[in-house]
Design an enzyme around this catalytic site. Structure first.
Site, PDB file in Angstrom:
ATOM      1  N   GLU A 112       4.313  -5.318   2.295  1.00 17.53           N
ATOM      2  CA  GLU A 112       5.087  -4.360   1.489  1.00 17.53           C
ATOM      3  C   GLU A 112       4.910  -2.945   2.026  1.00 17.53           C
ATOM      4  OE1 GLU A 112       7.246  -3.341  -0.299  1.00 17.53           O
ATOM      5  OE2 GLU A 112       7.417  -4.227  -2.273  1.00 17.53           O
ATOM      6  N   ASP A 113       5.878  -2.096   1.725  1.00 15.38           N
ATOM      7  CA  ASP A 113       5.771  -0.701   2.148  1.00 15.38           C
ATOM      8  C   ASP A 113       4.903   0.117   1.182  1.00 15.38           C
ATOM      9  OD1 ASP A 113       7.636  -0.827   0.067  1.00 15.38           O
ATOM     10  OD2 ASP A 113       9.191   0.302   1.119  1.00 15.38           O
TER      11      ASP A 113
ATOM     12  N   ASP B 158       4.099   0.941  -6.252  1.00 14.11           N
ATOM     13  CA  ASP B 158       4.283   2.097  -7.120  1.00 14.11           C
ATOM     14  C   ASP B 158       4.021   1.614  -8.560  1.00 14.11           C
ATOM     15  OD1 ASP B 158       5.229   4.830  -7.397  1.00 14.11           O
ATOM     16  OD2 ASP B 158       7.135   4.046  -8.089  1.00 14.11           O
TER      17      ASP B 158
ATOM     18  N   PHE C  46       6.806  11.593  -3.830  1.00 16.84           N
ATOM     19  CA  PHE C  46       7.892  10.744  -3.340  1.00 16.84           C
ATOM     20  C   PHE C  46       7.954  10.848  -1.829  1.00 16.84           C
ATOM     21  CE2 PHE C  46      11.986   9.099  -2.337  1.00 16.84           C
ATOM     22  CZ  PHE C  46      12.069   8.014  -3.192  1.00 16.84           C
TER      23      PHE C  46
ATOM     24  N   ARG D 245      14.666   7.219   6.817  1.00 16.49           N
ATOM     25  CA  ARG D 245      13.816   6.072   7.157  1.00 16.49           C
ATOM     26  C   ARG D 245      13.256   6.152   8.563  1.00 16.49           C
ATOM     27  NH1 ARG D 245      14.192   1.976   3.217  1.00 16.49           N
ATOM     28  NH2 ARG D 245      16.246   1.738   2.276  1.00 16.49           N
TER      29      ARG D 245
HETATM   30  P1  IMP Z   1       7.489  -0.568  -7.544  1.00 19.72           P
HETATM   31  O1  IMP Z   1       7.656   0.555  -8.548  1.00 19.72           O
HETATM   32  O2  IMP Z   1       6.037  -0.846  -7.273  1.00 19.72           O
HETATM   33  O3  IMP Z   1       8.252  -1.773  -7.960  1.00 19.72           O
HETATM   34  O4  IMP Z   1       8.111  -0.058  -6.198  1.00 19.72           O
HETATM   35  C1  IMP Z   1       9.476  -0.178  -6.060  1.00 19.72           C
HETATM   36  C2  IMP Z   1      10.005   0.225  -4.743  1.00 19.72           C
HETATM   37  O5  IMP Z   1      10.345   1.596  -4.888  1.00 19.72           O
HETATM   38  C3  IMP Z   1       9.109   0.183  -3.518  1.00 19.72           C
HETATM   39  O6  IMP Z   1       9.061  -1.064  -2.883  1.00 19.72           O
HETATM   40  C4  IMP Z   1       9.810   1.205  -2.644  1.00 19.72           C
HETATM   41  O7  IMP Z   1      10.882   0.584  -1.951  1.00 19.72           O
HETATM   42  C5  IMP Z   1      10.309   2.190  -3.642  1.00 19.72           C
HETATM   43  N1  IMP Z   1       9.448   3.369  -3.713  1.00 19.72           N
HETATM   44  C6  IMP Z   1       8.421   3.612  -4.548  1.00 19.72           C
HETATM   45  N2  IMP Z   1       7.866   4.803  -4.312  1.00 19.72           N
HETATM   46  C7  IMP Z   1       8.574   5.341  -3.293  1.00 19.72           C
HETATM   47  C8  IMP Z   1       8.493   6.579  -2.568  1.00 19.72           C
HETATM   48  O8  IMP Z   1       7.632   7.448  -2.810  1.00 19.72           O
HETATM   49  N3  IMP Z   1       9.415   6.756  -1.581  1.00 19.72           N
HETATM   50  C9  IMP Z   1      10.366   5.844  -1.279  1.00 19.72           C
HETATM   51  N4  IMP Z   1      10.467   4.670  -1.914  1.00 19.72           N
HETATM   52  C10 IMP Z   1       9.588   4.431  -2.916  1.00 19.72           C
HETATM   53 MG    MG Z   2       9.926  -1.743  -1.024  1.00 21.71          MG
END
Ligand code: IMP
Ligand code: MG
Length: 182
Positions: free
Chosen positions: A106-107, A110, A159, A172
């Site tokens: 995963e990247d 959050d 962010f 990206r």
């Molecule tokens: P989650 O809130 O853990 O479900 O994360 C959801 C998705 O939001 C991640 O997989 C990212 O693709 C995107 N995301 C969350 N935080 C960031 C950020 O700071 N920059 C860009 N994308 C983000």
């Molecule tokens: Mg993601």
């Protein structure tokens, strides 16, 4: 004079992690992951989460000292009307993971909703072992408690963009990770 090695600075974006810092840490992660799996298996299925984890996968997987099979899933999350996050699944795994050692790449984690969704559905395929590596972790934003087995960096609530991370699909391909100044 134009110099291709210049970092592409963008007004309004502050560098958080330089390309050098990111790549060094990814190499270390490759070692940590290899050390964990090598006594257990010599094959691994890596499942990259598109689009964000594309860069991370490209640098990490060559540093894993195992025979790695690749698969990718594509999903995105967005906020529904009552500020409830919805996950939109665009594509899913194309290989059999039953009885395999599986690592989700995963990247960023959050709120934790995306990885929770992924683990819930991958859990049905009866992998022998299912683990998670994330490049970034934003623990202060967590809504759902999720397991993270390997992580690159813990970051504050900013962010981020670059190195796969986007803001409305932009930025990206920046080689570093920056954040948007508010
Ligand atoms: P989650 O809130 O853990 O479900 O994360 C959801 C998705 O939001 C991640 O997989 C990212 O693709 C995107 N995301 C969350 N935080 C960031 C950020 O700071 N920059 C860009 N994308 C983000
Ligand atoms: Mg993601």
């Amino acid at each position: 004079m134009y110099n291709v090695s210049d970092v592409r600075r963008i007004p309004g974006i502050k560098v958080l992690l330089s390309e050098e810092t990111i790549l060094k840490r990814i190499e270390e992660l490759g070692d940590e992951i290899s050390e964990f799996y090598l006594p257990r298996t010599d094959t691994l299925v890596a499942i990259g989460v598109l689009k964000g984890a594309l860069h991370f996968c490209a640098y990490l997987l060559p540093h894993i000292q195992l025979d790695v099979t690749y698969s990718f899933i594509n999903l995105s999350s967005y906020m529904g009307t009552n500020s409830e996050a919805r996950i939109h699944l665009k594509s899913w795994i194309d290989i059999d993971i039953k009885n395999k050692y599986v690592l989700v790449v995963e990247d960023i984690i959050d709120s934790g909703r995306t990885i929770e969704y992924i683990l819930k559905y991958l859990g049905r395929y009866k992998a022998k072992d299912l683990k998670v590596v994330t490049l970034l972790d934003k623990p202060s934003r967590r809504v759902i408690d999720v397991p993270i087995d390997f992580k690159g960096f813990e970051i504050e609530d900013k962010f981020v963009v670059g190195f796969g991370f986007d803001y409305n699909q932009k930025y990206r391909n920046l080689p570093y990770i920056g954040y948007l100044e508010r």
